[in-house]
Design a protein around this motif. Sequence first.
Motif, PDB file in Angstrom:
ATOM      1  N   CYS A 186       0.831  -1.207   0.000  1.00 14.26           N
ATOM      2  CA  CYS A 186       0.000   0.000   0.000  1.00 14.26           C
ATOM      3  C   CYS A 186       0.866   1.258   0.000  1.00 14.26           C
ATOM      4  CB  CYS A 186      -0.919  -0.022   1.221  1.00 14.26           C
ATOM      5  SG  CYS A 186      -2.084   1.360   1.314  1.00 14.26           S
ATOM      6  N   ILE A 187       1.916   1.262   0.793  1.00 16.08           N
ATOM      7  CA  ILE A 187       2.776   2.447   0.887  1.00 16.08           C
ATOM      8  C   ILE A 187       3.615   2.614  -0.375  1.00 16.08           C
ATOM      9  CG2 ILE A 187       4.616   3.551   2.191  1.00 16.08           C
ATOM     10  CD1 ILE A 187       1.848   3.370   3.590  1.00 16.08           C
ATOM     11  N   LEU A 188       4.168   1.496  -0.882  1.00 12.09           N
ATOM     12  CA  LEU A 188       5.020   1.577  -2.063  1.00 12.09           C
ATOM     13  C   LEU A 188       4.225   1.885  -3.329  1.00 12.09           C
ATOM     14  CD1 LEU A 188       7.563  -1.327  -1.461  1.00 12.09           C
ATOM     15  CD2 LEU A 188       7.886   1.119  -1.112  1.00 12.09           C
ATOM     16  N   ALA A 189       2.888   1.686  -3.297  1.00 16.26           N
ATOM     17  CA  ALA A 189       2.047   2.081  -4.430  1.00 16.26           C
ATOM     18  C   ALA A 189       2.036   3.597  -4.595  1.00 16.26           C
ATOM     19  CB  ALA A 189       0.631   1.561  -4.252  1.00 16.26           C
ATOM     20  N   ARG A 190       2.273   4.337  -3.505  1.00 10.00           N
ATOM     21  CA  ARG A 190       2.381   5.806  -3.528  1.00 10.00           C
ATOM     22  C   ARG A 190       1.167   6.455  -4.179  1.00 10.00           C
ATOM     23  NH1 ARG A 190       8.233   7.077  -5.862  1.00 10.00           N
ATOM     24  NH2 ARG A 190       7.720   9.163  -5.139  1.00 10.00           N
ATOM     25  N   ASP A 191       0.012   5.896  -3.890  1.00  4.46           N
ATOM     26  CA  ASP A 191      -1.242   6.405  -4.440  1.00  4.46           C
ATOM     27  C   ASP A 191      -1.824   7.423  -3.469  1.00  4.46           C
ATOM     28  OD1 ASP A 191      -3.830   6.824  -5.378  1.00  4.46           O
ATOM     29  OD2 ASP A 191      -4.067   4.758  -6.053  1.00  4.46           O
ATOM     30  N   GLN A 220       0.670   6.794   5.180  1.00  3.81           N
ATOM     31  CA  GLN A 220       0.850   7.108   3.770  1.00  3.81           C
ATOM     32  C   GLN A 220       2.182   7.841   3.591  1.00  3.81           C
ATOM     33  OE1 GLN A 220      -1.282  10.406   1.735  1.00  3.81           O
ATOM     34  NE2 GLN A 220      -2.360   8.814   0.581  1.00  3.81           N
ATOM     35  N   SER A 221       2.846   7.585   2.468  1.00  3.17           N
ATOM     36  CA  SER A 221       4.103   8.274   2.152  1.00  3.17           C
ATOM     37  C   SER A 221       4.236   8.336   0.638  1.00  3.17           C
ATOM     38  CB  SER A 221       5.301   7.542   2.770  1.00  3.17           C
ATOM     39  OG  SER A 221       6.519   8.152   2.399  1.00  3.17           O
ATOM     40  N   SER A 265      -5.983  -3.033   6.441  1.00  2.00           N
ATOM     41  CA  SER A 265      -6.258  -3.013   5.002  1.00  2.00           C
ATOM     42  C   SER A 265      -5.891  -1.655   4.426  1.00  2.00           C
ATOM     43  CB  SER A 265      -7.740  -3.316   4.730  1.00  2.00           C
ATOM     44  OG  SER A 265      -8.570  -2.355   5.355  1.00  2.00           O
ATOM     45  N   CYS A 266      -5.726  -1.620   3.104  1.00  2.00           N
ATOM     46  CA  CYS A 266      -5.442  -0.388   2.367  1.00  2.00           C
ATOM     47  C   CYS A 266      -6.774   0.220   1.944  1.00  2.00           C
ATOM     48  CB  CYS A 266      -4.573  -0.701   1.156  1.00  2.00           C
ATOM     49  SG  CYS A 266      -3.855   0.749   0.344  1.00  2.00           S
ATOM     50  N   VAL A 267      -7.061   1.438   2.381  1.00  2.00           N
ATOM     51  CA  VAL A 267      -8.380   2.034   2.164  1.00  2.00           C
ATOM     52  C   VAL A 267      -8.231   3.426   1.578  1.00  2.00           C
ATOM     53  CG1 VAL A 267      -9.393   0.712   4.065  1.00  2.00           C
ATOM     54  CG2 VAL A 267      -8.479   3.013   4.494  1.00  2.00           C
ATOM     55  N   ALA A 268      -9.323   3.932   1.010  1.00  2.00           N
ATOM     56  CA  ALA A 268      -9.348   5.282   0.451  1.00  2.00           C
ATOM     57  C   ALA A 268      -9.405   6.306   1.576  1.00  2.00           C
ATOM     58  CB  ALA A 268     -10.544   5.445  -0.470  1.00  2.00           C
ATOM     59  N   LEU A 269      -8.657   7.397   1.411  1.00  2.00           N
ATOM     60  CA  LEU A 269      -8.659   8.437   2.437  1.00  2.00           C
ATOM     61  C   LEU A 269     -10.054   9.014   2.643  1.00  2.00           C
ATOM     62  CD1 LEU A 269      -5.583   8.234   1.829  1.00  2.00           C
ATOM     63  CD2 LEU A 269      -5.460  10.718   2.097  1.00  2.00           C
ATOM     64  N   SER A 270     -10.831   9.068   1.576  1.00  2.00           N
ATOM     65  CA  SER A 270     -12.168   9.661   1.654  1.00  2.00           C
ATOM     66  C   SER A 270     -13.175   8.761   2.365  1.00  2.00           C
ATOM     67  CB  SER A 270     -12.681   9.962   0.244  1.00  2.00           C
ATOM     68  OG  SER A 270     -12.732   8.770  -0.532  1.00  2.00           O
ATOM     69  N   SER A 271     -12.805   7.510   2.640  1.00  2.00           N
ATOM     70  CA  SER A 271     -13.765   6.557   3.202  1.00  2.00           C
ATOM     71  C   SER A 271     -13.673   6.417   4.717  1.00  2.00           C
ATOM     72  CB  SER A 271     -13.561   5.177   2.563  1.00  2.00           C
ATOM     73  OG  SER A 271     -12.305   4.630   2.943  1.00  2.00           O
ATOM     74  N   CYS A 304      -4.923   6.607  -1.368  1.00  2.00           N
ATOM     75  CA  CYS A 304      -4.955   5.445  -0.486  1.00  2.00           C
ATOM     76  C   CYS A 304      -3.991   5.571   0.695  1.00  2.00           C
ATOM     77  CB  CYS A 304      -4.613   4.172  -1.263  1.00  2.00           C
ATOM     78  SG  CYS A 304      -5.644   3.892  -2.722  1.00  2.00           S
ATOM     79  N   GLY A 305      -4.327   4.884   1.787  1.00  2.00           N
ATOM     80  CA  GLY A 305      -3.469   4.793   2.956  1.00  2.00           C
ATOM     81  C   GLY A 305      -3.742   3.500   3.698  1.00  2.00           C
ATOM     82  N   TRP A 306      -2.804   3.124   4.576  1.00  2.00           N
ATOM     83  CA  TRP A 306      -2.946   1.864   5.314  1.00  2.00           C
ATOM     84  C   TRP A 306      -3.634   2.114   6.642  1.00  2.00           C
ATOM     85  CZ3 TRP A 306      -2.807  -3.051   4.125  1.00  2.00           C
ATOM     86  CH2 TRP A 306      -2.775  -4.003   5.145  1.00  2.00           C
ATOM     87  N   ASP A 307      -4.736   1.411   6.846  1.00  4.35           N
ATOM     88  CA  ASP A 307      -5.499   1.476   8.091  1.00  4.35           C
ATOM     89  C   ASP A 307      -4.999   0.355   8.998  1.00  4.35           C
ATOM     90  OD1 ASP A 307      -7.362   1.395  10.149  1.00  4.35           O
ATOM     91  OD2 ASP A 307      -9.034   1.939   8.852  1.00  4.35           O
ATOM     92  N   SER A 308      -4.175   0.699  10.001  1.00  3.56           N
ATOM     93  CA  SER A 308      -3.592  -0.327  10.876  1.00  3.56           C
ATOM     94  C   SER A 308      -4.657  -1.033  11.698  1.00  3.56           C
ATOM     95  CB  SER A 308      -2.560   0.315  11.808  1.00  3.56           C
ATOM     96  OG  SER A 308      -1.500   0.872  11.071  1.00  3.56           O
TER      97      SER A 308
END
Length: 706
Positions: free
Chosen positions: A507-512, A536-537, A523-529, A515-519
Motif C-alpha cells: 500500500c505504501i510503495l504504491a504511492r497512491d 501514507q508516504s 487493510s489499504c483504504v481510500a482516504l475519503s472513506s 490510499c493509505g494503510w489502516d492499521s
Amino acid sequence: MALHRGAMHPLICISISCFLPLALMRNVDSPLDCVPRRYVPYHSDNGHLFREEAVSNYTVMLLREDVNLLLLGAREVVYALDLDDISKKRASVKWEVTQQQKDDCKIKVRDPETQCKNFIKILHRIEDDMMYVCGTNAFDPECDYMSYKNGELTLAQAGEDGKGKCPFNPFQRHASLMVDDNLYSATSINFLGSELVLMRSSPPIRTEIKTSWLNEPNFVSLVQMPESDQGNDDKVYLFFSETAVEYDCYKKPVVVSRVARVCKNDLGGTRTLQRKWTSFLKARLECPVPGSQLPNIIQNTYLWCDPQKHWKECVFYAIFIPQSDTSEVSAVCAYSVSDVNRVFAEGQFKTLVRVETSYIWVAYSGDVPDPRPGSCQTESMDLPDQTLLFIKDRPLMDDVIQPIGEKTLLERRGAAFTSIVVNQVQATDGRIYHVMFIGTADGTLLKAVNYDGEMFIIEQVQLFQSPEVIKVLQFSNVTGQLYAGSDYGVVQVPLATCKRSLSCMDCILARDPYCGWDSEAGSCVALSSTQRRLIQSVREGDASLCPTTDSVHVVNKSFLAGGSVKLPCPSMSNLATTDWEQDGHRVAPSLRHQLLKDGLLILNATDSDAGLYRCLSAERSKADKYTATVAQYQLSVKGEPRIPQAQRKGPSVVGLQVAIGLLTVSLVALLAWNFYNGHLPLPWNCSRKMGGKSYESNTQEDPGPL
C-alpha cells in the motif's frame, strides 16, 4: 532591403531545419520507458461496462450530477445511465435517419454503410435543465433540444440546421463548447470538409477562410477561461494542430500544435472583419521529446484550476504523439495559463514578407497599433481599421509557448496516448497532488502522479477485453468514478483502487495519494472513506512506517521424487525483484530450479529439494529498499521413490548398457574359473558321469554267473 532578405532566406530555412530539432531534443535525459508499478489485466471486476448490440461510437459524454446521470451519445441513440453504475440504463432515445436521407447521403460519401448514419457529436446542458444535441445526420448535420423528465429522454424534434456546429463527416475531428447557452464550435462548414472554421452560434461569428488563420487544421478541444469579474476579458481557447505556413522550406509539410484565443465579447468589426473574429490570435505549442526530428502533435487537453486561487494559476495539460512513423513516444506537457496569456498579450507577431519570388513568415518588427490586436478590453465594434487589418493579416505569434519547466511531465514508448483528465487529491501530508488518468490507443488506462519532478505511474489497467481506442475520459467528484468511452462501449472505474494492495508495504510503495494503510482494519483504504489516521508516504514511499506484521503463513506441500513441483509467488509490483531461499540459503537459478515471474519451478525433484522455502520480494523507493517475505512453503517428499522410466536416448542409456556389459563379463569369468577348478561340472559331462556311475554300480551288484 529585399536583397538583404533574399540573402537571408536560405539561412532562415537552415535555422529552422537545424535548430527546431535541436530544441526538441533538449530533454535528452528523460526516461522513455517509465514502467507502471502495477499492470492490471482485463477482468470484469475492474469496472462496470455498458454497451448494446448493433450500437457503436460511445464517444460523447455529459455528466448530469444533479440528477445522477451520465448522458451518453452514440450512433443514432442517446442514453441516460445511472452515474453510480452505468450498466444500469435509466432511459434512451433513438435519433435515426430516414431512408430518403440515406439515399441522399450515398451520393456524397464513399462508404454509405458506415457514414450514412446519425452519429451524435454534440451534447451540452443549457438553461431550464434542457440539453442541446447535434448529430451528423447522414452528412446533413442537425441539432435538437432534449429533456429528461419522469425517467424518460425526449427529443423536441426542432430540426435546427447543424452546419458549422456539427461535422458532416463522423470521422472528422471537431470541438465544441457551450458558454452561457451560446455554442462555440470548431468544425467544417461544407460536406467536403475542406472549409474549417471556429464559429460562435449567436450572434454568428467565425474565422476567415485563409491559410494564415487555419491551414488544414485538426481540432482538439475548446476551453473557456474566465479572466475577469465583469466578463469583459473572458476568453475561449482553441487547441488544434495544422500544417505550418512558417516552415514552407521543408520538402514535406510540417504539422505543428497550436493554441488560438478569441474574446468572449467579440462581436466582429463594423466594416473590416464583419461577422468575423476581431480577436483571433494563435501561437505554436512546444512539447520537447528527445529524439523527435519533427514537432509532436497535440491530441487532447484538460484544464485544471484550483477554485481557491487566481485564474493565472490554472494549468493546461496536453498529450502529444509523434507525427513520424519512426517514433512511438507519447508525451504529456503542462502549460501555465499565465504563460499562454503572456505570449498573446506581450509577444511578437509574425508577418508575411516577399523574398525574391516567394513569401516567408518572419518576426514583425514594426509598430503595433493601439489598441493592441487581440485585446478584449475594447469593444470590437469600436476597434479602428488599422487594428482590424493588422490582425486580419497577422494572426500568428512569433513566440513559442513552452511547457512548465521547458520539459515534459511524462514520456512513454508504446501505445499512443489518446485522452487525459486530471483530478486533484489532498494526501495525508496536506499537499495537493494532480493525478493524471491517460487513455491509450490499446484500451489501457494509466494512472500517474508527478512527485517533485519525478513521474510515477501507479498502475496501468486494461479496460477492455480486446484493444479499443479510448476516445473520451470524464470523471465525477461526486461519485469518485472515472468514465472511459470507446467505439465498443463505456467502462466505469473508481479513481481510488486501494483494495489491490494486500499488505501495508504494498500500500505504501504504491504511492497512491488516494490510499493509505489502516492499521486498525489491517487493510489499504481510500482516504475519503474513513476518518481514522492512515499511514501514507506518497513522495518518498517510506514503508518503514508500516507496523511489524506477523510472519507469512507456511503452506505445506509434498512431491514425488523424480517429479516436478511449482511454488507460486505472484509479484505485486513491476518494480520489485523476487528471490527464493531454501532453509536460509539462496536458490540459484539452474536447469532444475527455474525462477519464473510468478513462482519457482523445481524439475526432477529429489530428497535434497525438501525444506523450508521463502519467496522474498525486494522493491526500492526514494526512501530505501524494502524486502518482505511474500510466501513460505514447507516442501517434503511423499511416498516411495519413483523409478523413472528409462529414456530411449541420452547418457543414461549408454551408462546402463556399459553396466550390463561389465556385469555379464564378470559372470562369465566367474563361471569359467569354477569349471576349470572342477567346482562345477561342465554341462556336457553331466550325463556321462551320471551314466558311468550307474553302470559301475550295476556291474558290482551283478558279478555274473559262477
